[in-house]
Design a protein around this motif. Structure first.
Motif, PDB file in Angstrom:
ATOM      1  N   GLU A 226      -0.327   0.256  13.598  1.00 53.43           N
ATOM      2  CA  GLU A 226      -0.609  -1.031  12.944  1.00 53.43           C
ATOM      3  C   GLU A 226      -1.956  -0.980  12.221  1.00 53.43           C
ATOM      4  OE1 GLU A 226      -0.878  -5.799  13.833  1.00 53.43           O
ATOM      5  OE2 GLU A 226      -0.074  -4.502  15.396  1.00 53.43           O
ATOM      6  N   GLN A 227      -2.920  -0.282  12.812  1.00 53.04           N
ATOM      7  CA  GLN A 227      -4.234  -0.172  12.165  1.00 53.04           C
ATOM      8  C   GLN A 227      -4.166   0.726  10.922  1.00 53.04           C
ATOM      9  OE1 GLN A 227      -7.740  -0.723  15.057  1.00 53.04           O
ATOM     10  NE2 GLN A 227      -6.345   0.534  16.226  1.00 53.04           N
ATOM     11  N   VAL A 228      -3.315   1.747  10.961  1.00 55.28           N
ATOM     12  CA  VAL A 228      -3.099   2.577   9.758  1.00 55.28           C
ATOM     13  C   VAL A 228      -2.464   1.726   8.670  1.00 55.28           C
ATOM     14  CG1 VAL A 228      -1.749   4.504   8.814  1.00 55.28           C
ATOM     15  CG2 VAL A 228      -3.008   4.813  10.955  1.00 55.28           C
ATOM     16  N   SER A 229      -1.528   0.856   9.073  1.00 55.49           N
ATOM     17  CA  SER A 229      -0.881  -0.046   8.115  1.00 55.49           C
ATOM     18  C   SER A 229      -1.915  -0.938   7.423  1.00 55.49           C
ATOM     19  CB  SER A 229       0.160  -0.897   8.846  1.00 55.49           C
ATOM     20  OG  SER A 229       0.863  -1.690   7.923  1.00 55.49           O
ATOM     21  N   GLU A 230      -2.799  -1.541   8.227  1.00 59.10           N
ATOM     22  CA  GLU A 230      -3.881  -2.386   7.663  1.00 59.10           C
ATOM     23  C   GLU A 230      -4.758  -1.573   6.712  1.00 59.10           C
ATOM     24  OE1 GLU A 230      -6.493  -3.913  10.680  1.00 59.10           O
ATOM     25  OE2 GLU A 230      -4.830  -4.757  11.813  1.00 59.10           O
ATOM     26  N   SER A 231      -5.092  -0.370   7.165  1.00 62.76           N
ATOM     27  CA  SER A 231      -6.004   0.489   6.419  1.00 62.76           C
ATOM     28  C   SER A 231      -5.430   0.885   5.062  1.00 62.76           C
ATOM     29  CB  SER A 231      -6.307   1.733   7.261  1.00 62.76           C
ATOM     30  OG  SER A 231      -7.461   2.383   6.809  1.00 62.76           O
ATOM     31  N   THR A 232      -4.125   1.213   5.052  1.00 66.07           N
ATOM     32  CA  THR A 232      -3.509   1.671   3.793  1.00 66.07           C
ATOM     33  C   THR A 232      -3.210   0.502   2.852  1.00 66.07           C
ATOM     34  OG1 THR A 232      -1.348   1.715   4.900  1.00 66.07           O
ATOM     35  CG2 THR A 232      -2.530   3.792   4.773  1.00 66.07           C
ATOM     36  N   LEU A 233      -2.947  -0.681   3.427  1.00 68.86           N
ATOM     37  CA  LEU A 233      -2.739  -1.858   2.560  1.00 68.86           C
ATOM     38  C   LEU A 233      -4.033  -2.172   1.814  1.00 68.86           C
ATOM     39  CD1 LEU A 233      -0.575  -4.235   4.803  1.00 68.86           C
ATOM     40  CD2 LEU A 233       0.149  -3.088   2.704  1.00 68.86           C
ATOM     41  N   GLU A 234      -5.155  -2.018   2.510  1.00 64.19           N
ATOM     42  CA  GLU A 234      -6.454  -2.243   1.856  1.00 64.19           C
ATOM     43  C   GLU A 234      -6.685  -1.195   0.770  1.00 64.19           C
ATOM     44  OE1 GLU A 234     -11.034  -2.751   3.305  1.00 64.19           O
ATOM     45  OE2 GLU A 234      -9.495  -4.066   4.122  1.00 64.19           O
ATOM     46  N   ALA A 235      -6.253   0.044   1.044  1.00 62.00           N
ATOM     47  CA  ALA A 235      -6.421   1.123   0.059  1.00 62.00           C
ATOM     48  C   ALA A 235      -5.642   0.815  -1.223  1.00 62.00           C
ATOM     49  CB  ALA A 235      -5.969   2.457   0.652  1.00 62.00           C
ATOM     50  N   GLN A 236      -4.466   0.179  -1.066  1.00 59.56           N
ATOM     51  CA  GLN A 236      -3.678  -0.182  -2.259  1.00 59.56           C
ATOM     52  C   GLN A 236      -4.424  -1.190  -3.127  1.00 59.56           C
ATOM     53  OE1 GLN A 236       0.166  -1.562  -0.793  1.00 59.56           O
ATOM     54  NE2 GLN A 236       0.515   0.386   0.261  1.00 59.56           N
ATOM     55  N   GLU A 237      -5.178  -2.071  -2.475  1.00 56.78           N
ATOM     56  CA  GLU A 237      -5.897  -3.114  -3.224  1.00 56.78           C
ATOM     57  C   GLU A 237      -7.244  -2.634  -3.760  1.00 56.78           C
ATOM     58  OE1 GLU A 237      -6.175  -6.636  -0.804  1.00 56.78           O
ATOM     59  OE2 GLU A 237      -4.020  -6.578  -0.384  1.00 56.78           O
ATOM     60  N   THR A 238      -7.957  -1.850  -2.946  1.00 60.45           N
ATOM     61  CA  THR A 238      -9.339  -1.516  -3.321  1.00 60.45           C
ATOM     62  C   THR A 238      -9.533  -0.040  -3.664  1.00 60.45           C
ATOM     63  OG1 THR A 238      -9.949  -0.979  -1.034  1.00 60.45           O
ATOM     64  CG2 THR A 238     -10.176  -3.280  -1.695  1.00 60.45           C
ATOM     65  N   GLY A 239      -8.515   0.789  -3.364  1.00 57.98           N
ATOM     66  CA  GLY A 239      -8.657   2.234  -3.601  1.00 57.98           C
ATOM     67  C   GLY A 239      -9.318   2.960  -2.447  1.00 57.98           C
ATOM     68  N   GLU A 240      -9.741   2.191  -1.409  1.00 56.45           N
ATOM     69  CA  GLU A 240     -10.375   2.822  -0.237  1.00 56.45           C
ATOM     70  C   GLU A 240      -9.730   2.323   1.043  1.00 56.45           C
ATOM     71  OE1 GLU A 240     -14.450   3.084   0.380  1.00 56.45           O
ATOM     72  OE2 GLU A 240     -14.803   4.247  -1.436  1.00 56.45           O
ATOM     73  N   GLU A 241      -9.477   3.253   1.961  1.00 57.09           N
ATOM     74  CA  GLU A 241      -8.913   2.851   3.251  1.00 57.09           C
ATOM     75  C   GLU A 241      -9.921   1.992   4.023  1.00 57.09           C
ATOM     76  OE1 GLU A 241      -6.631   5.220   6.007  1.00 57.09           O
ATOM     77  OE2 GLU A 241      -6.484   6.834   4.535  1.00 57.09           O
ATOM     78  N   LYS A 242      -9.390   1.044   4.790  1.00 58.83           N
ATOM     79  CA  LYS A 242     -10.249   0.160   5.588  1.00 58.83           C
ATOM     80  C   LYS A 242     -11.037   0.972   6.623  1.00 58.83           C
ATOM     81  CE  LYS A 242      -9.976  -3.897   8.604  1.00 58.83           C
ATOM     82  NZ  LYS A 242      -9.096  -4.902   9.211  1.00 58.83           N
TER      83      LYS A 242
END
Length: 455
Positions: A144-160
């Motif tokens: 679930e934390q990888v999911s959060e991290s990669t969703l942020e990467a889609q928006e900002t270009g950087e993993e959470k």
């Protein structure tokens, strides 16, 4: 044709994997042989993920391209056997989720001290200013934390999260294929979960060493140089990664050791020294946990001052030698996390007053003989807390005069209260799994604290 992910088990790791799978475009189906908790059902409904409970619909499961099996489900479960026969890929959450993150992974395993070391490592990296998450066998699921991290990467270009600290059980490691942490820690080995390994210690050891099997020369393997079983295994099965041992008995050229009451860490000619006396957590096993965690922090370039401050302020984790209350000059200690004999050995070893010991639960093939000398020396009375206490009664009946059997935490605490005198300690350190009377070790520990507060 959409990739089809079937998740067996609707708990923390199962639901986390389902969320990540959905975000990565899989068609997801969650199946639990038992009941799914309401909180998890709500999450599945919110994410529009199909699920079932109270049994497995074989046709829906066998049509999977990938199956994530929750760690609690044994390889011998009929549905798992059928999947293997059908040639379907069955993996763990750790294997599934690690494919979707570029973060640096620190993987921590061992029979004891995983939670303390993982939590301390996480605190060291967080206080050192790194973006880091804690997961695996602890807290929020890695997937679930990888999911959060990669969703942020889609928006900002950087993993959470740039770093993950993962506490890994042997069951999670059994389900890996390519998973390779950049830094792997093997804290110690002692017989545990042998009921899942055909009662063969060597099978369990092999399982723990899977943490290093995919590492390369660019990775690091941190381990206890004092552990005989680890040394034996490494002689026959060399690991590719850069080895960094820690020891409380010998000086090491590279790694962590103790000299003149200081912990000394040496990596690539840089040194860090810290007095043992200022460690926030006490006991020799915690010196080792602190060495292992500090070695990680040192590798990831955390400042020495930050490492020292963090080690001084860290007070340990819940359910691990946790002082609860002092009543009538009797100290009550919650060590519910001691689910094997070796963990209880450390707990009894650290007792400095006559001890009323609460022990028992689901026996995992325990050998109590290594506790006999300590029990003889430290324990004045035993309170058994389990559905079947015969093995404990047989093991200690000759050396402890007072033994009481109880079937609930409330009964156990009342019995311990009657047996304890001023200056004694009441220690819950079960040496067993908790599933006969409790949901898990946390539930057992919370019930202990609740019962003590009601005395």
């Amino acid at each position: 044709m959409k990739n089809r992910l079937v998740v067996l088990g609707g708990g923390e790791s199962g639901v986390g994997t389902a969320i990540l799978g959905k975000n990565k475009g899989f068609e997801v189906f969650v199946s639990d042989f038992g009941k799914i908790k309401d909180t998890y059902k709500q999450v599945l409904i919110h994410h529009e993920i199909e699920w079932e409970e109270g049994g497995h619909t074989e046709a829906k499961i066998l049509s999977a391209t990938t199956v994530m099996k929750s760690p609690g489900i044994p390889e011998t479960a009929p549905i798992v056997k059928k999947l293997k026969e059908a040639g379907v890929r069955v993996i763990s959450e750790i294997e599934f989720a690690s494919a979707y993150t570029e973060a640096t992974i620190v993987g921590i395993t061992g029979s004891n001290g995983k939670t303390t070391t993982a939590t301390l490592t996480y605190e060291l990296l967080k206080q050192g200013g790194l973006s880091v998450a804690l997961g695996g066998n602890i807290g929020k699921s890695f997937a679930e934390q990888v999911s959060e991290s990669t969703l942020e990467a889609q928006e900002t270009g950087e993993e959470k999260y740039k770093n993950f600290v993962l506490e890994l059980s042997s069951f999670q490691l059994d389900g890996i294929e390519t998973f390779a942490p950049h830094i792997a820690l093997l804290l110690n080995l002692s017989p545990d979960h042998l009921d899942r390994y055909d009662y063969k210690y060597e099978n369990y050891i092999a399982s723990k060493f899977r943490i290093a099997m995919n590492q390369t020369e660019d990775d690091y393997f941190i381990y206890d140089a004092d552990d005989v079983e680890i040394a034996k295994w490494l002689e026959k099965n060399p690991v590719k990664s850069h080895k960094l041992p820690f020891s409380v008995t010998k000086e090491l050229k590279e790694g962590a050791y103790i000299k003149n009451n200081e912990i000394i860490i040496t990596i690539q000619n840089t040194n860090l020294a810290m007095p043992i006396a200022s460690l926030g957590i006490k006991g020799q096993h915690n010196q080792k946990n602190a060495m292992a965690a500090s070695t990680v922090a040192h590798l990831l370039k955390i400042r020495k001052a930050t490492i020292r401050e963090c080690l001084e302020s860290f007070q340990g984790v819940e359910h691990r030698l946790e002082k609860v209350l002092k009543i009538n000059n009797v100290v009550y200690i919650n060590d519910s996390k001691a689910t094997n004999v070796n963990a209880t050995f450390y707990a009894l070893d650290s007792m400095e007053t006559p001890t009323v010991w609460i022990v028992g639960g689901v026996d995992k093939g325990n050998n109590y003989s290594e506790l006999l000398a300590l029990v003889n020396e430290k324990v004045k009375a035993i309170v058994c807390l389990g559905v079947d206490n015969q093995k404990i009664l047989n093991a200690f009946g000759n050396i402890v005069d007072k033994m009481v059997e109880t079937q609930s935490m409330e009964q156990a605490i009342k019995a311990a209260y009657r047996l304890a005198e001023r200056g004694d300690t009441v220690l819950l350190s079960p040496a067993c799994a908790s599933f006969d009377l409790f949901e898990n070790y946390e539930d057992r520990g919370r019930q202990f604290k609740e019962a003590v507060r009601h005395l």
